[in-house]
Design an enzyme around this catalytic site. Structure first.
Site, mmCIF file in Angstrom:
data_model
loop_
_atom_site.group_PDB
_atom_site.id
_atom_site.type_symbol
_atom_site.label_atom_id
_atom_site.label_comp_id
_atom_site.label_asym_id
_atom_site.label_seq_id
_atom_site.Cartn_x
_atom_site.Cartn_y
_atom_site.Cartn_z
ATOM 1 N N MET A 94 8.647 39.926 43.339
ATOM 2 C CA MET A 94 9.973 40.582 43.195
ATOM 3 C C MET A 94 9.932 41.634 44.242
ATOM 4 O O MET A 94 10.140 42.752 44.200
ATOM 5 C CB MET A 94 10.113 41.244 41.945
ATOM 6 C CG MET A 94 9.926 40.509 40.675
ATOM 7 S SD MET A 94 11.007 38.925 40.667
ATOM 8 C CE MET A 94 12.518 39.665 40.223
ATOM 9 N N ARG A 95 9.703 41.068 45.342
ATOM 10 C CA ARG A 95 9.797 41.943 46.673
ATOM 11 C C ARG A 95 10.754 41.496 47.727
ATOM 12 O O ARG A 95 10.434 40.030 47.739
ATOM 13 C CB ARG A 95 8.322 42.082 47.222
ATOM 14 C CG ARG A 95 7.340 43.146 46.503
ATOM 15 C CD ARG A 95 7.486 44.608 46.761
ATOM 16 N NE ARG A 95 7.460 44.814 48.160
ATOM 17 C CZ ARG A 95 7.781 46.256 48.460
ATOM 18 N NH1 ARG A 95 8.357 47.120 47.590
ATOM 19 N NH2 ARG A 95 7.673 46.590 49.776
ATOM 20 N N LEU A 97 11.111 40.614 51.261
ATOM 21 C CA LEU A 97 10.031 40.545 52.581
ATOM 22 C C LEU A 97 10.831 41.016 53.773
ATOM 23 O O LEU A 97 12.188 40.500 53.939
ATOM 24 C CB LEU A 97 9.462 39.259 52.437
ATOM 25 C CG LEU A 97 8.425 38.799 51.320
ATOM 26 C CD1 LEU A 97 8.324 37.448 51.195
ATOM 27 C CD2 LEU A 97 7.462 39.774 51.397
ATOM 28 N N HIS A 113 13.938 30.382 42.532
ATOM 29 C CA HIS A 113 15.103 31.331 42.262
ATOM 30 C C HIS A 113 16.004 30.829 41.070
ATOM 31 O O HIS A 113 16.027 29.680 40.841
ATOM 32 C CB HIS A 113 16.212 31.370 43.255
ATOM 33 C CG HIS A 113 17.274 32.360 43.032
ATOM 34 N ND1 HIS A 113 17.042 33.679 43.251
ATOM 35 C CD2 HIS A 113 18.625 32.319 42.671
ATOM 36 C CE1 HIS A 113 18.133 34.430 42.727
ATOM 37 N NE2 HIS A 113 19.153 33.731 42.542
ATOM 38 N N THR A 145 13.945 31.901 53.985
ATOM 39 C CA THR A 145 14.054 32.153 55.427
ATOM 40 C C THR A 145 14.664 33.780 55.244
ATOM 41 O O THR A 145 14.508 34.331 54.407
ATOM 42 C CB THR A 145 15.572 31.354 55.642
ATOM 43 O OG1 THR A 145 16.337 31.708 54.479
ATOM 44 C CG2 THR A 145 15.163 29.861 55.702
ATOM 45 N N GLU A 147 17.364 35.105 55.502
ATOM 46 C CA GLU A 147 18.536 35.553 54.557
ATOM 47 C C GLU A 147 18.097 35.332 52.860
ATOM 48 O O GLU A 147 17.649 34.252 52.574
ATOM 49 C CB GLU A 147 19.833 34.762 54.928
ATOM 50 C CG GLU A 147 20.865 35.189 54.120
ATOM 51 C CD GLU A 147 22.290 34.262 54.539
ATOM 52 O OE1 GLU A 147 22.025 33.570 55.646
ATOM 53 O OE2 GLU A 147 23.149 34.481 53.971
ATOM 54 N N LEU A 148 18.303 36.420 52.349
ATOM 55 C CA LEU A 148 17.651 36.531 50.938
ATOM 56 C C LEU A 148 18.078 35.245 50.051
ATOM 57 O O LEU A 148 19.344 34.932 50.149
ATOM 58 C CB LEU A 148 17.911 37.733 50.199
ATOM 59 C CG LEU A 148 17.269 38.076 48.745
ATOM 60 C CD1 LEU A 148 16.005 38.079 48.870
ATOM 61 C CD2 LEU A 148 18.115 39.135 48.100
ATOM 62 N N THR A 176 11.897 27.071 31.384
ATOM 63 C CA THR A 176 11.196 25.874 31.069
ATOM 64 C C THR A 176 11.168 24.817 32.546
ATOM 65 O O THR A 176 10.169 24.093 32.562
ATOM 66 C CB THR A 176 11.581 25.215 29.931
ATOM 67 O OG1 THR A 176 12.913 24.867 29.917
ATOM 68 C CG2 THR A 176 11.552 26.351 28.672
ATOM 69 N N GLN A 177 12.613 24.870 32.945
ATOM 70 C CA GLN A 177 12.767 24.059 34.170
ATOM 71 C C GLN A 177 12.090 24.501 35.501
ATOM 72 O O GLN A 177 11.595 23.686 36.344
ATOM 73 C CB GLN A 177 14.083 23.730 34.316
ATOM 74 C CG GLN A 177 14.838 23.021 33.130
ATOM 75 C CD GLN A 177 14.195 21.635 32.802
ATOM 76 O OE1 GLN A 177 14.120 20.904 33.543
ATOM 77 N NE2 GLN A 177 13.678 21.469 31.495
#
Ligand code: GRF
Length: 193
Positions: A94-95, A97, A113, A145, A147-148, A176-177
């Site tokens: 949860m940073r 970068l 994500h 990349t 871009e978040l 779960t997926q």
């Protein structure tokens, strides 16, 4: 040997799924690959205990000990590079970068994500999907990349949104997926690394 370094911040369930897949599918033999280290930015991350029990090297680079995002990322990169990674996997990390860190591992850094990107980048993805009246939700493994929550998509999985779903219920269904597609994405990428 291809070294995989996994970065976590909390429970590490995605990290655990990757570790289990590597053992189950014998990545050492099938891909000449291994989980070299699990590194957390939070000392209290529960996932560290799991990694230690699996005899995987664990480290903490506590972001609170650094005066800037750049200083933290520089130390994190130094500690990651000790393990000479072919692949860096962000797993519940949860940073945000810095561009320099992202560029350093360009083409060999993945993230999971909890939404069907490009829909719902950022946080609180499940509540946002519910608020938008989505009938399906899901998760995405993508190359990281600058871009978040963007970058080339490797794998996605779709789950139904059910009547009366809370964000917590939807998150659990998506998680779960996540545990299915993240190991699969890594295994498919390894031969090209
Ligand atoms: C998961 O929802 C994941 O999608 C997000 O962080 C949450 C916790 O992941 N990136 P984990 O259990 O720490 O792997």
């Amino acid at each position: 040997m291809k070294n995989i370094v996994i970065l976590i911040s909390g429970g590490g369930s995605n990290m655990a799924a990757i570790v289990r897949a590597a053992e189950r599918d014998d990545w050492r033999r099938t891909h000449d690959a291994r989980i070299a280290a699990v590194i957390s930015n939070r000392p209290e991350a529960q996932g560290l205990a799991f990694a230690r029990d699996e005899l995987i090297a664990t480290e903490v680079v506590d972001h609170k000990q650094f005066h800037s995002r750049e200083a933290f990322d520089e130390e994190l990169a130094r500690r990651v590079d000790v393990h000479q990674p072919s692949l860096v996997a962000l797993a519940g990390f949860m940073r945000i970068l810095t561009p320099a860190f992202v560029a350093r591992y360009s083409g060999r850094m993945l993230n999971i994500h909890p939404s069907l990107l490009p829909a719902f980048p950022g946080l609180h993805t499940h509540q946002r999907a519910l608020d938008a009246g989505c009938k399906v939700a899901g998760c995405t493994v993508h190359q990281v990349t600058a871009e978040l929550d963007y970058g080339p998509i490797l794998e996605q999985a779709v789950v139904p949104v059910l009547e009366g779903d809370t964000a917590e219920a939807l998150a659990a269904r998506v998680l779960t997926q996540e545990h299915v597609i993240y190991p699969r994405a890594i295994a498919r990428l390894l031969p090209s690394l």
